[in-house]
Design a protein around this motif. Structure first.
Motif, PDB file in Angstrom:
ATOM      1  N   UNK A   1       3.454   7.497 -27.432  1.00 57.85           N
ATOM      2  CA  UNK A   1       2.833   6.019 -27.262  1.00 57.85           C
ATOM      3  C   UNK A   1       1.587   6.133 -27.817  1.00 57.85           C
ATOM      4  N   UNK A   2       0.944   7.170 -28.258  1.00 57.28           N
ATOM      5  CA  UNK A   2      -0.394   7.063 -28.660  1.00 57.28           C
ATOM      6  C   UNK A   2      -0.656   6.510 -30.096  1.00 57.28           C
ATOM      7  N   UNK A   3       0.391   5.945 -30.706  1.00 59.67           N
ATOM      8  CA  UNK A   3       0.421   5.552 -31.944  1.00 59.67           C
ATOM      9  C   UNK A   3      -0.662   4.335 -31.957  1.00 59.67           C
ATOM     10  N   UNK A   4      -1.070   4.108 -33.279  1.00 56.68           N
ATOM     11  CA  UNK A   4      -2.194   2.930 -33.512  1.00 56.68           C
ATOM     12  C   UNK A   4      -1.252   1.869 -33.335  1.00 56.68           C
ATOM     13  N   UNK A   5      -1.762   0.793 -32.611  1.00 55.33           N
ATOM     14  CA  UNK A   5      -0.969  -0.472 -32.528  1.00 55.33           C
ATOM     15  C   UNK A   5      -1.129  -1.341 -33.716  1.00 55.33           C
TER      16      UNK A   5
ATOM     17  N   UNK B   1       0.672  -1.365  -0.008  1.00 58.45           N
ATOM     18  CA  UNK B   1       0.148   0.215  -0.024  1.00 58.45           C
ATOM     19  C   UNK B   1       0.847   1.243  -0.086  1.00 58.45           C
ATOM     20  N   UNK B   2       2.033   1.279   0.402  1.00 54.29           N
ATOM     21  CA  UNK B   2       2.972   2.210   0.379  1.00 54.29           C
ATOM     22  C   UNK B   2       3.323   2.563  -1.058  1.00 54.29           C
ATOM     23  N   UNK B   3       2.526   3.602  -1.744  1.00 54.08           N
ATOM     24  CA  UNK B   3       2.974   3.520  -3.176  1.00 54.08           C
ATOM     25  C   UNK B   3       2.772   5.097  -3.558  1.00 54.08           C
ATOM     26  N   UNK B   4       3.689   5.851  -3.847  1.00 54.39           N
ATOM     27  CA  UNK B   4       3.820   6.961  -4.226  1.00 54.39           C
ATOM     28  C   UNK B   4       2.946   7.372  -5.171  1.00 54.39           C
ATOM     29  N   UNK B   5       2.085   8.695  -5.249  1.00 55.40           N
ATOM     30  CA  UNK B   5       1.534   9.073  -6.474  1.00 55.40           C
ATOM     31  C   UNK B   5       2.155   9.080  -7.750  1.00 55.40           C
ATOM     32  N   UNK B   6       1.402   8.485  -8.879  1.00 52.24           N
ATOM     33  CA  UNK B   6       1.851   8.843  -9.986  1.00 52.24           C
ATOM     34  C   UNK B   6       1.962  10.333 -10.617  1.00 52.24           C
ATOM     35  N   UNK B   7       2.954  10.702 -11.239  1.00 53.45           N
ATOM     36  CA  UNK B   7       2.877  12.130 -11.732  1.00 53.45           C
ATOM     37  C   UNK B   7       2.892  11.878 -13.364  1.00 53.45           C
ATOM     38  N   UNK B   8       1.951  11.441 -13.843  1.00 48.34           N
ATOM     39  CA  UNK B   8       1.959  11.043 -15.394  1.00 48.34           C
ATOM     40  C   UNK B   8       2.175  12.352 -16.339  1.00 48.34           C
ATOM     41  N   UNK B   9       1.664  13.475 -15.734  1.00 52.23           N
ATOM     42  CA  UNK B   9       1.531  14.743 -16.334  1.00 52.23           C
ATOM     43  C   UNK B   9       2.731  15.424 -16.557  1.00 52.23           C
ATOM     44  N   UNK B  10       3.733  14.856 -15.585  1.00 57.79           N
ATOM     45  CA  UNK B  10       5.157  15.870 -15.757  1.00 57.79           C
ATOM     46  C   UNK B  10       6.027  14.806 -16.706  1.00 57.79           C
ATOM     47  N   UNK B  11       7.057  14.252 -15.704  1.00 56.15           N
ATOM     48  CA  UNK B  11       7.952  13.570 -16.371  1.00 56.15           C
ATOM     49  C   UNK B  11       7.468  12.270 -17.422  1.00 56.15           C
ATOM     50  N   UNK B  12       6.464  11.875 -17.246  1.00 61.60           N
ATOM     51  CA  UNK B  12       6.045  10.543 -18.173  1.00 61.60           C
ATOM     52  C   UNK B  12       5.078  11.279 -19.278  1.00 61.60           C
ATOM     53  N   UNK B  13       4.754  12.528 -19.389  1.00 59.21           N
ATOM     54  CA  UNK B  13       3.813  13.186 -20.223  1.00 59.21           C
ATOM     55  C   UNK B  13       4.539  12.888 -21.581  1.00 59.21           C
ATOM     56  N   UNK B  14       5.408  13.071 -22.149  1.00 65.02           N
ATOM     57  CA  UNK B  14       6.219  12.848 -23.483  1.00 65.02           C
ATOM     58  C   UNK B  14       5.961  11.527 -24.004  1.00 65.02           C
TER      59      UNK B  14
END
Length: 520
Positions: A236-240, A218-231
């Motif tokens: 990775x939004x391309x069509x598979x 349960x000790x999981x830090x919040x994901x900050x997808x909007x900053x370091x992982x935004x790009x």
């Protein structure tokens, strides 16, 4: 093999998606003080941490001089970012619906103080502080599985298997005194299904079990997808490749739903391998004969329309040919041709944004796409948007009881409603389910009239007209969309040209980058 190395031998990555939270860092310190390192830090051979950033930070504060590390082979940047997300999810025994907020709530509702007040402190750097090194032992897999098989979960196991394949090893399983799994039920299930004779385990005392379970799961830090992982989420939004529609004997691809469902809701794409005859005439009467395919994927719909004699300008910044590798040079070629046609002044009758918003990761990005669509529609065209609704299956079902394809593993995110992260074994990709109000909010900023919004087979079909162009917002949108990132660290690099093209097309002057806040 886990090695005990100087703590300075490893270093934090700059892109870890977890946000440091001092409250949970304090719990991490409590965990190390009462339990030690039950699991190792993971790092590549250069010393860059892939899993264990918070424990490394806290151990440094506490005065540890050594740290247990499991090294894995070096990976490229995109692979490291992907495996970092996997570690952040797969090391906890979490089901699909366990978002960060839910985990946090469960953790903070526990009486942590009473759990650990009877546990003695462990001296940093002592042998007792490294149980994953000094107290690890082999346990018979079959016997351990018999005790714990009722807790097996195919989603958790699939995550564990994906992580194991990515790093080439399996981390230890933490067990209690009665051979109950405290952390690592997925790792045990993977080992049992692979018929491995033994698994590596770290055993905690009865007094440590409850606290260990809370800290490890349960000790999981919040994901900050909007900053370091935004790009990462953007490129990775391309069509598979697996999503490519079927073809007929002549190689024609089935027509995409977003291009015909608004007119022919009861048909399917196989009915339009070729768009011809009465169907073509009805289609052209509805949408016109000068079209933009914005986010054209593999250009299958573009080709269907062009073969039918419809003029189509296609824009696709992440073009993929075979496999799941973005063809950057071809993407730039497509974008330049698109800008050539926009610059020519062709008056588009309809701008299609079909299935694009499913995987555009952030609301601000979708709003920018709508701004550009308005500029393309101006003065008299319409925009047509087709995207998943929040009632689509993956957003309604919170837990799948069987997982058959590791590439499609998903878990819920909570930075926006109805968002999940999938394809986490290779190319983490957001999927977003929209509400009607969200779509209205996006398009009402750039269109005075939303003429239609219908749900068709759990997808939204929207039409909007009477576009309005705000020069400042358009400039920001062009600076973003025509400078999108690529996995190699470069960008599309066409923002300056896009500005000039749209200025010429619309007969306006756009504010400079300094005025829009996008200067260097």
């Amino acid at each position: 093999m886990i090695k005990l190395v100087p703590i300075t031998d490893v270093k934090a990555s700059e892109y870890n998606p977890r946000k440091n939270d001092e409250k949970r860092l304090a719990l991490t310190e409590m965990s190390l003080r009462k339990l030690g390192f039950l699991l190792p830090i993971y790092a590549d051979t250069s010393g860059e941490i892939l899993s264990g950033h918070q424990r490394h930070l806290v151990a440094t504060r506490m005065g540890f001089t050594r740290i247990p590390v499991q090294y894995v082979n070096n990976m490229d940047l995109n692979e490291r970012k992907t495996v970092n997300i996997l570690f952040n999810r797969a090391t906890n025994d979490l089901s699909k619906q366990d978002t960060c907020d839910k985990i946090k709530s469960r953790l903070y509702n526990m009486d942590i103080q009473s759990m650990c007040e009877a546990l003695p402190d462990i001296d940093p750097d002592s042998e007792a502080s490294f149980p994953c090194v000094y107290a690890i032992r082999r346990v018979d897999t079959t016997q351990l599985a018999k005790v714990n098989h009722r807790n097996f979960d195919s989603h958790i196991a699939a995550l564990a298997k994906t992580l194991e394949r990515s790093v080439g090893s399996s981390m230890p399983i933490v067990i209690g005194q009665d051979m109950n799994v405290v952390n690592g039920i997925g790792r045990l299930q993977v080992a049992a299904e692979a018929k491995r004779k033994f698994v590596q385990c770290v055993q905690v005392t009865k007094a440590q079990e409850e606290f260990s379970s809370a800290m490890l799961n349960l000790l999981s830090m919040d994901f900050s997808m909007e900053s370091s992982y935004a790009d990462v989420l953007r490129y990775n939004s391309f069509m598979r490749e697996r999503n490519t529609r079927e073809t007929d004997t002549e190689g024609n691809c089935a027509f995409g739903d977003g291009f015909f469902k608004g007119l022919f809701p009861n048909n399917n794409g196989r009915d339009f391998f070729k768009l011809e005859g009465e169907a073509l005439e009805a289609w052209k009467n509805k949408y016109g004969d000068k079209i933009v395919d914005f986010g054209a994927g593999k250009l299958n719909n573009t080709r269907t329309l062009r073969n039918a004699g419809v003029f189509v300008s296609a824009f696709e910044p992440y073009f993929v040919t075979t496999g799941d590798t973005i063809h950057k040079e071809k993407s730039i070629e497509i974008a330049n041709k698109f800008l050539d046609e926009v610059e020519s002044g062709v008056e588009y009758t309809s701008v299609f944004i079909s299935s694009v918003f499913n995987s555009v990761p952030f609301m601000e990005d979708r709003i920018k796409i709508a701004q550009i669509a308005a500029a393309l529609c101006s003065p008299g065209g319409r925009v047509v948007c087709w995207c998943q609704s929040n009632e689509s299956q993956q957003f309604v079902i919170t837990k799948k009881h069987s997982v058959t394809n590791n590439a499609r593993l998903t878990f819920d995110l909570d930075y926006e409603p109805n968002t999940v992260l999938g394809d986490i074994s290779k190319h983490p990709k957001v999927q977003k389910g929209h509400t009607a109000d969200e779509l209205k909010d996006i398009f009402s900023r750039s269109f005075k009239s939303i003429d239609r919004i219908d749900m068709i087979s759990k997808f939204w079909y929207l039409e909007a007209t009477k576009p309005t162009v705000n020069p400042e917002r358009l400039a920001e949108a062009l600076d973003f969309e025509f400078n999108l990132p690529y996995p190699d660290g470069t960008t599309l690099g066409l923002a300056d040209r896009a500005r000039k093209v749209f200025e010429k097309r619309l007969g306006i002057t756009l504010p400079g980058k300094e005025e829009t806040g996008h200067g260097d």
